[in-house]
Design a protein around this motif. Structure first.
Motif, mmCIF file in Angstrom:
data_model
loop_
_atom_site.group_PDB
_atom_site.id
_atom_site.type_symbol
_atom_site.label_atom_id
_atom_site.label_comp_id
_atom_site.label_asym_id
_atom_site.label_seq_id
_atom_site.Cartn_x
_atom_site.Cartn_y
_atom_site.Cartn_z
ATOM 1 N N ILE A 174 0.823 -1.381 0.058
ATOM 2 C CA ILE A 174 -0.019 -0.088 -0.035
ATOM 3 C C ILE A 174 0.695 1.340 -0.048
ATOM 4 O O ILE A 174 1.724 1.282 0.841
ATOM 5 C CB ILE A 174 -0.946 0.084 1.189
ATOM 6 N N ARG A 175 0.538 2.197 -0.983
ATOM 7 C CA ARG A 175 1.577 3.506 -0.888
ATOM 8 C C ARG A 175 1.217 4.086 0.222
ATOM 9 O O ARG A 175 0.489 4.126 1.082
ATOM 10 C CB ARG A 175 0.983 4.123 -2.073
ATOM 11 N N PRO A 176 2.333 4.895 0.586
ATOM 12 C CA PRO A 176 2.452 5.571 2.035
ATOM 13 C C PRO A 176 1.499 6.556 2.266
ATOM 14 O O PRO A 176 1.137 6.661 3.236
ATOM 15 C CB PRO A 176 4.075 6.244 1.891
ATOM 16 N N HIS A 177 1.052 7.177 0.939
ATOM 17 C CA HIS A 177 0.022 8.335 1.141
ATOM 18 C C HIS A 177 -1.604 7.685 1.165
ATOM 19 O O HIS A 177 -2.402 8.444 1.279
ATOM 20 C CB HIS A 177 0.066 9.301 0.117
ATOM 21 N N VAL A 178 -1.574 6.459 1.175
ATOM 22 C CA VAL A 178 -3.003 5.747 1.155
ATOM 23 C C VAL A 178 -3.075 5.045 2.275
ATOM 24 O O VAL A 178 -1.990 4.382 2.684
ATOM 25 C CB VAL A 178 -3.083 4.830 -0.171
ATOM 26 N N LYS A 179 -4.350 4.811 2.794
ATOM 27 C CA LYS A 179 -4.812 4.170 3.977
ATOM 28 C C LYS A 179 -6.032 3.434 3.482
ATOM 29 O O LYS A 179 -6.924 3.530 2.703
ATOM 30 C CB LYS A 179 -5.205 4.915 5.090
ATOM 31 N N PHE A 180 -6.083 1.923 3.826
ATOM 32 C CA PHE A 180 -7.274 0.898 3.585
ATOM 33 C C PHE A 180 -7.792 0.872 4.958
ATOM 34 O O PHE A 180 -6.952 0.430 6.181
ATOM 35 C CB PHE A 180 -6.606 -0.524 3.142
#
Length: 105
Positions: free
Chosen positions: A70-76
């Protein structure tokens, strides 16, 4: 000594995995024809993002990097709980939210 590994989530949920609702962040609306919520299938977060990319080409690359993280600027979030692992299993009743951080000056 024989070690048994747990059954994969796809075995427990059926061949296609869970069919879940996914909330899409505003910056990615252009991939989903301006839809804030879509549905996708997958037994894990990794499978879910692959199904999202099948339905909405290019979306996965915006949230998952070349190392399948998961990209650092994205949260799931699954049911309002943040997850970091792409192998996190999904259940049919789960709701997934993708959240992107904004930066600027």
């Amino acid at each position: 000594m024989v070690l048994h590994s747990p059954a994969p989530a796809s075995y427990l949920l059926g061949r296609d995995g869970a069919h879940v609702k996914v909330r899409i962040p505003t910056p990615l609306f252009s991939y989903t024809s301006n839809r804030a919520q879509v549905e996708a299938t997958g037994a894990t977060v990794a499978e879910l993002t692959s199904d999202l990319d099948r339905q909405f080409p290019g979306l996965r690359f915006r949230v998952i990097d070349e190392q399948n993280q998961i990209r650092p600027h994205v949260k799931f979030f699954i049911n309002q709980t943040q997850v970091w692992d792409m192998a996190t299993p999904l259940a049919p009743t789960d709701e997934v939210a993708i959240v992107q951080a904004f930066s600027g000056g």
